[in-house]
Design a protein around this motif. Sequence first.
Motif, mmCIF file in Angstrom:
data_model
loop_
_atom_site.group_PDB
_atom_site.id
_atom_site.type_symbol
_atom_site.label_atom_id
_atom_site.label_comp_id
_atom_site.label_asym_id
_atom_site.label_seq_id
_atom_site.Cartn_x
_atom_site.Cartn_y
_atom_site.Cartn_z
ATOM 1 N N ARG A 31 0.798 -1.233 0.000
ATOM 2 C CA ARG A 31 0.000 0.000 0.000
ATOM 3 C C ARG A 31 0.831 1.284 0.000
ATOM 4 O O ARG A 31 0.587 2.198 -0.783
ATOM 5 C CB ARG A 31 -0.973 0.019 1.174
ATOM 6 C CG ARG A 31 -2.032 1.107 1.044
ATOM 7 C CD ARG A 31 -3.107 1.025 2.093
ATOM 8 N NE ARG A 31 -3.524 -0.293 2.483
ATOM 9 C CZ ARG A 31 -4.354 -1.087 1.793
ATOM 10 N NH1 ARG A 31 -4.842 -0.668 0.657
ATOM 11 N NH2 ARG A 31 -4.667 -2.281 2.257
ATOM 12 N N ASP A 35 -0.073 3.151 -3.310
ATOM 13 C CA ASP A 35 -1.195 4.084 -3.142
ATOM 14 C C ASP A 35 -1.036 5.413 -3.886
ATOM 15 O O ASP A 35 -1.992 5.882 -4.492
ATOM 16 C CB ASP A 35 -1.463 4.321 -1.656
ATOM 17 C CG ASP A 35 -2.678 5.189 -1.425
ATOM 18 O OD1 ASP A 35 -3.766 4.845 -1.941
ATOM 19 O OD2 ASP A 35 -2.547 6.219 -0.750
ATOM 20 N N PRO A 39 -5.077 4.365 -7.946
ATOM 21 C CA PRO A 39 -6.205 4.838 -7.139
ATOM 22 C C PRO A 39 -6.933 3.761 -6.327
ATOM 23 O O PRO A 39 -7.383 4.036 -5.215
ATOM 24 C CB PRO A 39 -7.146 5.469 -8.179
ATOM 25 C CG PRO A 39 -6.254 5.841 -9.312
ATOM 26 C CD PRO A 39 -5.176 4.797 -9.332
ATOM 27 N N TRP A 40 -7.038 2.540 -6.839
ATOM 28 C CA TRP A 40 -7.791 1.529 -6.096
ATOM 29 C C TRP A 40 -7.027 0.970 -4.904
ATOM 30 O O TRP A 40 -7.605 0.280 -4.070
ATOM 31 C CB TRP A 40 -8.300 0.405 -6.996
ATOM 32 C CG TRP A 40 -7.311 -0.225 -7.933
ATOM 33 C CD1 TRP A 40 -7.254 -0.062 -9.290
ATOM 34 C CD2 TRP A 40 -6.264 -1.138 -7.618
ATOM 35 N NE1 TRP A 40 -6.229 -0.788 -9.824
ATOM 36 C CE2 TRP A 40 -5.602 -1.475 -8.810
ATOM 37 C CE3 TRP A 40 -5.802 -1.699 -6.427
ATOM 38 C CZ2 TRP A 40 -4.524 -2.338 -8.862
ATOM 39 C CZ3 TRP A 40 -4.717 -2.565 -6.473
ATOM 40 C CH2 TRP A 40 -4.100 -2.882 -7.679
ATOM 41 N N SER A 42 -5.931 2.549 -2.279
ATOM 42 C CA SER A 42 -6.460 3.112 -1.036
ATOM 43 C C SER A 42 -7.906 2.703 -0.780
ATOM 44 O O SER A 42 -8.408 2.872 0.323
ATOM 45 C CB SER A 42 -6.343 4.635 -1.058
ATOM 46 O OG SER A 42 -7.097 5.171 -2.117
ATOM 47 N N ARG A 43 -8.553 2.135 -1.802
ATOM 48 C CA ARG A 43 -9.940 1.680 -1.636
ATOM 49 C C ARG A 43 -10.038 0.179 -1.355
ATOM 50 O O ARG A 43 -11.121 -0.306 -1.036
ATOM 51 C CB ARG A 43 -10.752 2.023 -2.884
ATOM 52 C CG ARG A 43 -10.905 3.512 -3.107
ATOM 53 C CD ARG A 43 -11.881 3.823 -4.217
ATOM 54 N NE ARG A 43 -11.537 3.256 -5.501
ATOM 55 C CZ ARG A 43 -10.894 3.890 -6.477
ATOM 56 N NH1 ARG A 43 -10.505 5.136 -6.294
ATOM 57 N NH2 ARG A 43 -10.650 3.308 -7.611
ATOM 58 N N SER A 44 -8.957 -0.553 -1.498
ATOM 59 C CA SER A 44 -8.945 -2.003 -1.257
ATOM 60 C C SER A 44 -8.361 -2.262 0.126
ATOM 61 O O SER A 44 -7.197 -2.636 0.265
ATOM 62 C CB SER A 44 -8.123 -2.715 -2.340
ATOM 63 O OG SER A 44 -8.664 -2.474 -3.617
ATOM 64 N N THR A 45 -9.192 -2.054 1.156
ATOM 65 C CA THR A 45 -8.690 -2.071 2.534
ATOM 66 C C THR A 45 -9.239 -3.212 3.386
ATOM 67 O O THR A 45 -8.780 -3.406 4.506
ATOM 68 C CB THR A 45 -9.021 -0.746 3.229
ATOM 69 O OG1 THR A 45 -10.437 -0.541 3.154
ATOM 70 C CG2 THR A 45 -8.297 0.416 2.566
ATOM 71 N N SER A 49 -13.885 -4.927 -0.082
ATOM 72 C CA SER A 49 -13.425 -3.923 -1.046
ATOM 73 C C SER A 49 -12.363 -4.504 -1.992
ATOM 74 O O SER A 49 -12.315 -4.132 -3.171
ATOM 75 C CB SER A 49 -12.912 -2.671 -0.339
ATOM 76 O OG SER A 49 -11.851 -2.977 0.544
ATOM 77 N N THR A 53 -12.753 -4.673 -6.062
ATOM 78 C CA THR A 53 -11.751 -4.218 -7.032
ATOM 79 C C THR A 53 -11.528 -5.275 -8.098
ATOM 80 O O THR A 53 -11.552 -4.990 -9.299
ATOM 81 C CB THR A 53 -10.424 -3.876 -6.321
ATOM 82 O OG1 THR A 53 -10.632 -2.765 -5.461
ATOM 83 C CG2 THR A 53 -9.315 -3.558 -7.313
ATOM 84 N N ARG A 56 -14.528 -5.683 -10.434
ATOM 85 C CA ARG A 56 -14.609 -4.658 -11.489
ATOM 86 C C ARG A 56 -13.787 -5.078 -12.707
ATOM 87 O O ARG A 56 -14.220 -4.920 -13.843
ATOM 88 C CB ARG A 56 -14.124 -3.299 -10.964
ATOM 89 C CG ARG A 56 -15.179 -2.527 -10.198
ATOM 90 C CD ARG A 56 -14.790 -1.069 -9.970
ATOM 91 N NE ARG A 56 -13.533 -0.887 -9.271
ATOM 92 C CZ ARG A 56 -13.380 -0.941 -7.946
ATOM 93 N NH1 ARG A 56 -14.407 -1.186 -7.163
ATOM 94 N NH2 ARG A 56 -12.195 -0.767 -7.399
ATOM 95 N N TYR A 57 -12.604 -5.630 -12.444
ATOM 96 C CA TYR A 57 -11.779 -6.087 -13.566
ATOM 97 C C TYR A 57 -12.354 -7.340 -14.213
ATOM 98 O O TYR A 57 -12.274 -7.496 -15.432
ATOM 99 C CB TYR A 57 -10.321 -6.277 -13.131
ATOM 100 C CG TYR A 57 -9.591 -4.973 -13.087
ATOM 101 C CD1 TYR A 57 -9.031 -4.429 -14.241
ATOM 102 C CD2 TYR A 57 -9.495 -4.241 -11.914
ATOM 103 C CE1 TYR A 57 -8.389 -3.202 -14.216
ATOM 104 C CE2 TYR A 57 -8.858 -3.013 -11.875
ATOM 105 C CZ TYR A 57 -8.308 -2.503 -13.032
ATOM 106 O OH TYR A 57 -7.679 -1.278 -13.015
#
Length: 181
Positions: A31, A35, A39-40, A42-45, A49, A53, A56-57
């Motif tokens: 991270r 990070d 962008p993802w 910091s959202r994959s915590t 989440s 991620t 989405r892929y």
Amino acid sequence: MFALPLGDGAELRPLEPWQAEEFLAHIDRARDDVDPWIPWASRSTDLDSARATLQRYADMNAAGTGRIAGIWLDGTLVGGTMLFGMDAESGNGEIGVWLEPAGQGRGLVTRACRAMLDWAFGERGLSRVQWVTRPDNVRSLSVAARLGMTREGVLRESFPYRGRRYDSEFWSVLAREWATA
């Protein structure tokens, strides 16, 4: 099952939602290094989440608009590459990468990107793939240059990150250039 050897104990293989736990453990290790650029990160915590991620892929892959692949080094996920924003009609896409410190300095990102670009141009028939990074991301700029990409320019203050705006540097490679590289 579908692994592409990268040499030196590394391989590139699809990164899928069922691998969210392994992906999260990797992002937790990476991270701080990843990070600022991805962008993802910091959202994959947490597990949900991280799974989102990867989902989405998976959805992009099913729609033909993107793909994500992980880089495993000696059986441990240490990074990856992704192609996104693929548009078959225009023939354009964008490639990105990330790598935790344990995998750095081995040429893994460059080799993984070559495999992804071979797929983008050879299998998907894209005409142009771009690379976008911040001008202060020296490692990223070096990979773009090693891949034979051309620097196209800078968009000033186009990337917001933690309350500050950063420039974005654009590079690209065209299918005809890749074929002769």
